[in-house]
Design a protein around this motif. Sequence first.
Motif, mmCIF file in Angstrom:
data_model
loop_
_atom_site.group_PDB
_atom_site.id
_atom_site.type_symbol
_atom_site.label_atom_id
_atom_site.label_comp_id
_atom_site.label_asym_id
_atom_site.label_seq_id
_atom_site.Cartn_x
_atom_site.Cartn_y
_atom_site.Cartn_z
ATOM 1 N N HIS A 7 -8.485 -6.228 14.228
ATOM 2 C CA HIS A 7 -7.283 -5.469 14.582
ATOM 3 C C HIS A 7 -6.050 -6.301 14.223
ATOM 4 N N TYR A 8 -5.518 -6.042 13.024
ATOM 5 C CA TYR A 8 -4.436 -6.855 12.481
ATOM 6 C C TYR A 8 -3.053 -6.393 12.912
ATOM 7 N N ALA A 9 -2.924 -5.158 13.398
ATOM 8 C CA ALA A 9 -1.599 -4.608 13.703
ATOM 9 C C ALA A 9 -0.813 -5.423 14.735
ATOM 10 N N PRO A 10 -1.428 -5.894 15.821
ATOM 11 C CA PRO A 10 -0.620 -6.670 16.776
ATOM 12 C C PRO A 10 -0.010 -7.935 16.156
ATOM 13 N N GLY A 11 -0.775 -8.679 15.387
ATOM 14 C CA GLY A 11 -0.254 -9.885 14.758
ATOM 15 C C GLY A 11 0.831 -9.574 13.742
ATOM 16 N N THR A 133 -3.416 -14.398 11.251
ATOM 17 C CA THR A 133 -4.570 -13.489 11.241
ATOM 18 C C THR A 133 -4.119 -12.057 10.952
ATOM 19 N N GLY A 134 -3.009 -11.645 11.574
ATOM 20 C CA GLY A 134 -2.487 -10.296 11.343
ATOM 21 C C GLY A 134 -2.059 -10.080 9.897
ATOM 22 N N LEU A 135 -1.353 -11.073 9.343
ATOM 23 C CA LEU A 135 -0.897 -10.939 7.957
ATOM 24 C C LEU A 135 -2.067 -10.908 6.984
ATOM 25 N N LEU A 136 -3.074 -11.734 7.231
ATOM 26 C CA LEU A 136 -4.257 -11.722 6.364
ATOM 27 C C LEU A 136 -4.978 -10.378 6.442
ATOM 28 N N GLY A 137 -5.054 -9.812 7.636
ATOM 29 C CA GLY A 137 -5.678 -8.499 7.797
ATOM 30 C C GLY A 137 -4.941 -7.412 7.034
ATOM 31 N N LEU A 142 -4.522 -3.352 3.638
ATOM 32 C CA LEU A 142 -3.478 -2.438 3.176
ATOM 33 C C LEU A 142 -2.782 -2.887 1.897
ATOM 34 N N GLY A 143 -2.738 -4.187 1.640
ATOM 35 C CA GLY A 143 -2.121 -4.694 0.426
ATOM 36 C C GLY A 143 -0.746 -5.306 0.646
ATOM 37 N N HIS A 144 -0.340 -6.095 -0.328
ATOM 38 C CA HIS A 144 0.925 -6.828 -0.273
ATOM 39 C C HIS A 144 2.145 -5.912 -0.313
ATOM 40 N N ASP A 145 1.993 -4.704 -0.844
ATOM 41 C CA ASP A 145 3.141 -3.798 -0.909
ATOM 42 C C ASP A 145 3.586 -3.317 0.469
ATOM 43 N N ARG A 146 2.822 -3.631 1.515
ATOM 44 C CA ARG A 146 3.220 -3.279 2.884
ATOM 45 C C ARG A 146 4.197 -4.303 3.481
ATOM 46 N N PHE A 147 4.481 -5.378 2.756
ATOM 47 C CA PHE A 147 5.485 -6.364 3.164
ATOM 48 C C PHE A 147 6.768 -5.964 2.436
#
Length: 194
Positions: A7-11, A133-137, A142-147
Amino acid sequence: MKILFSHYAPGAGVATDLVNTSATVRTDIGEVLGGPDALTTFLAEREVRLDALPPGTAPTEDDLAEVLTLRQETRALLAAEDEDEVVEGANLLAARATSGLSLLRDADGRLQWYVTTAPGASVADELAALIGTGLLGVLRTLGHDRFRPCQSPTCTGLLVDTSKAGRRCYCIPNVCGNRLHVAKHRARQRGARQ
C-alpha cells in the motif's frame, strides 16, 4: 514502525504533503512546520505513528531539523526528471531505517508484506522509510509520470498522483484548485459585465 509494503498511497501522500509545507510553496500562510508542535500536528493529521515517538512523546527541535532536511531531499526526488534518479533516491530513503521485509498478519488475520523499521531509528529516518517505500511503490505500479508539478500558475508545489484516474492536478486541491476556480469564476463574471 510497520509499513504495509503493498500500500504505497500513504507514503506517497506524506511525501506530497511534506514537500508542500515549505514557505516557498505555502506563500499564503508561510512555513507550516514552524516548530516541533507543528510536526506533531502534521504527523497526527496523516495518522503517521512512528516508533521513534511513543505515545506522549513529542518531537524535538533536532527531529524537526532532520525532517526539514528530509523535505528538501524528497522535493528533489519529486522534481527529478530522470526516473532512475528517483529510483536511486527513493531506495536510499527506504534503506535509512528499514530492518527488513516481514510477512505478518494484519488486523483481519490476512498475511501481508510489511517493511519494518529498525529499533532506535530517528523520526526523520522512519519518515524517510515510509516516503521511500511509497515512492518506490508508485514508480513500480503507476510510473514516473505520476510525479508532477502543481498545475496552478501561482504555485511551486509538487505532487505524487496516486488517484485511480491519474488526473490529479493540484498539490493541495482545496487551496490551489479552489484558488484557480475562483479566479476563473471572477474572470467570467467580469467578462459578462462588459
